[in-house]
Motif scaffolding. Structure first.
Motif, PDB file in Angstrom:
ATOM      1  N   GLN A  22     -22.622  16.681  64.068  1.00  0.00           N
ATOM      2  CA  GLN A  22     -23.610  17.369  64.885  1.00  0.00           C
ATOM      3  C   GLN A  22     -24.968  16.693  64.682  1.00  0.00           C
ATOM      4  N   PRO A  23     -25.864  16.781  65.677  1.00  0.00           N
ATOM      5  CA  PRO A  23     -25.703  17.388  67.000  1.00  0.00           C
ATOM      6  C   PRO A  23     -24.795  16.554  67.902  1.00  0.00           C
ATOM      7  N   ASP A  57     -26.466  16.831  74.843  1.00  0.00           N
ATOM      8  CA  ASP A  57     -27.089  17.215  73.580  1.00  0.00           C
ATOM      9  C   ASP A  57     -28.337  18.033  73.872  1.00  0.00           C
ATOM     10  N   ALA A  87     -29.719  19.999  71.413  1.00  0.00           N
ATOM     11  CA  ALA A  87     -30.381  20.285  70.138  1.00  0.00           C
ATOM     12  C   ALA A  87     -31.535  19.323  69.919  1.00  0.00           C
ATOM     13  N   THR A 106     -33.597  21.521  64.041  1.00  0.00           N
ATOM     14  CA  THR A 106     -32.593  22.212  63.233  1.00  0.00           C
ATOM     15  C   THR A 106     -32.356  23.623  63.755  1.00  0.00           C
ATOM     16  N   THR A 141     -32.525  24.718  66.846  1.00  0.00           N
ATOM     17  CA  THR A 141     -31.699  24.725  68.054  1.00  0.00           C
ATOM     18  C   THR A 141     -30.293  24.220  67.791  1.00  0.00           C
ATOM     19  N   ALA A 142     -30.078  23.502  66.677  1.00  0.00           N
ATOM     20  CA  ALA A 142     -28.741  23.040  66.322  1.00  0.00           C
ATOM     21  C   ALA A 142     -27.921  24.144  65.659  1.00  0.00           C
ATOM     22  N   TYR A 159     -25.093  26.291  67.525  1.00  0.00           N
ATOM     23  CA  TYR A 159     -23.861  25.572  67.854  1.00  0.00           C
ATOM     24  C   TYR A 159     -22.940  25.476  66.644  1.00  0.00           C
ATOM     25  N   TYR A 173     -31.359  20.853  57.513  1.00  0.00           N
ATOM     26  CA  TYR A 173     -30.140  21.455  58.065  1.00  0.00           C
ATOM     27  C   TYR A 173     -29.636  22.618  57.206  1.00  0.00           C
ATOM     28  N   ALA A 179     -30.144  11.152  69.208  1.00  0.00           N
ATOM     29  CA  ALA A 179     -30.236  12.418  68.482  1.00  0.00           C
ATOM     30  C   ALA A 179     -31.419  12.405  67.529  1.00  0.00           C
TER      31      ALA A 179
END
Length: 464
Positions: free
Chosen positions: A148-149, A159, A161, A164, A166-167, A170, A201, A357
């Motif tokens: 990820q993302p 993608d 995201a 962090t 917005t990730a 998911y 993260y 990313a």
């Protein structure tokens, strides 16, 4: 992993046959698809609308008899396909805890961790094919590796995201579908382990899981509570205000080689105090994307790049020259072999750390502070060095923060052999690992496995 200026803030469709499988209507529909000679298990998750499609027991990487593995995708949105690879524990899989591993970057594949660091197989001395890793984390836990993302590793599609925050949703959706596909893991202790940009993260994913658990209890969100018990962050990037200065301190005073002289040190400290730190504080105070980008550029060019230009060294392991990075990346070529890609059910070309990313994350004010059960660092790493990590650990806001700050470091041993130094208060631990670069489990696998097991068992780390 990538050499990054850390953010201060941190195919053509083929015909197939479908065989119906028993369905659990409350969870979702299940089926088996034969496509291009490969058998895919499909789970359409009712709660989130996501679809999971994976291959069981590909024979790649984990070759221990009786140990299952699953590799494939979860569609977390329209044309948003997140890659996962799951390995059962080699010991007592039916009762062992569950852990998820995320590499950092931001935007680097967790296949790095799987094949270079702590997965069931590794490439010894740069060989072209993998062999069993006797110190794999799945010796003691069921382990889930996630790319990820979207766009990282084998994940592909749109993608959305950009930070962090917005990730995190998911990742939560993937875990929800995973639990309903594999309900035997619903009540297990769960841990997040990560490294590098995982300093952002890990805490944010953990925080989001806790928020969702609370919402589920309150009846405002439908889903499975995740029994999060541990968070481990290896050579993490947390706080620019602390860690930019640590770049200077480590470059001048580490146990391997001096990267800058006293005159350079004094100049860099002056720049830090008068230029870098005020920009970081402005970013932290106001949080606008532009101010945080400005801080990243100021500190990156005025401190990080000046140190990198001052000596020939690998930022992930100062013992190595910059033109000879270590560990070797043999696995990356292996994951691009057509037969390997087919066997594991991948549908895209492997990309270790794609720029797209990373650029999305760098362009935002991604400034979450880190808290955790374990912060640990290899002492040959410069990019997220142990000096900065220790200072971060001593500022983490938890009930024992004062006691932790006043606690002296003690030798950390594995079977009586000194491997580093640590301190721990309650369930919070810090560890400096001797003789290890950025990817600690690669350099010191026995240490990493011991630390992993102690932490996932909800213990402060201790010598053996």
């Amino acid at each position: 992993m990538r050499l990054f200026s850390p953010s201060v803030i941190l195919p053509t469709a083929l015909p197939w046959s479908v065989t119906a499988a028993p369905a659990e209507q409350t969870k979702g529909n299940r089926s088996i698809i034969e496509r291009d000679g490969v058998t895919y298990h499909v789970f359409e998750h009712a709660a989130t609308g996501a679809k999971m499609e994976f291959v069981k027991n590909s024979g790649i990487c984990e070759t221990t008899p009786g140990v299952n593995q699953y590799s494939g995708y979860l569609s977390v949105g329209i044309d948003m396909n997140m890659w996962f690879w799951f390995f059962e524990s080699r010991n007592n899989a039916s009762n062992a805890p569950l852990a998820a591993w995320f590499n950092g970057g931001p935007g680097c594949s967790s296949m790095i961790g799987l094949f270079q660091e702590n997965g069931p197989c590794h490439f010894v001395n740069g060989e072209s094919t993998p062999s069993p890793n006797n110190n794999s984390f799945n010796n003691v836990a069921n382990v889930l590796y996630v790319d990820q993302p979207i766009g990282v590793g084998f994940s592909y599609g749109v993608d959305n995201a950009t930070s962090t925050k917005t990730a995190a949703p998911y990742v939560w959706k993937l875990l929800q579908a995973f639990y309903d596909q594999f309900p035997e893991y619903e009540s297990r202790d769960f841990a997040i382990f990560t490294e590098s940009y995982g300093g952002h993260y890990g805490p944010e994913f953990a925080n989001y899981i806790q928020q969702q658990n609370k919402a589920i209890k309150g009846g405002t969100v439908s889903g499975q509570e995740i029994n999060l018990v541990a968070l481990g962050i290896n050579n993490g990037w947390f706080d620019s205000g602390i860690q930019e200065k640590a770049y200077i301190d480590y470059a001048y005073n580490n146990t391997y080689k001096k990267l800058i002289n006293e005159t350079q040190r004094n100049s860099l400290l002056d720049f830090y105090a008068n230029d870098c730190l005020p920009e970081v504080e402005k970013c932290t105070r106001n949080g606008s994307n532009q101010e945080c980008e400005d801080a990243s550029e100021t500190c990156g060019s005025g401190i990080e790049q000046r140190i990198i230009d001052s000596a020939d060294f690998d930022v992930y392991d100062v013992r190595e020259p910059s033109n000879d990075p270590y560990p070797p990346a043999t696995y990356s070529s292996y994951l691009k072999q057509p037969d390997v890609v087919k066997d594991i059910g991948a549908k895209s070309t492997y990309q270790e750390c794609p720029d797209a990313a990373y650029s999305k994350f760098q362009g935002t004010g991604d400034i979450q502070s880190g808290i955790g059960v374990l912060l640990w660092a290899g002492d040959a790493d410069w990019i997220c060095n142990y000096i900065g990590v220790q200072k971060v650990a001593e500022t983490v806001d938890f009930p024992g923060v004062t006691e932790f700050g006043n606690t002296e470091l003690q030798p950390y041993t594995v079977n009586g052999e000194k491997k580093g130094e640590f301190k721990a208060v309650d369930n919070f631990s810090y560890l400096r690992v001797y003789g290890a670069g950025h990817e600690v489990p690669y350099y010191q696998p026995e240490v990493a496995l011991q630390v992993f097991e102690q932490t996932i068992r909800q213990k402060a780390i201790s010598s053996t």
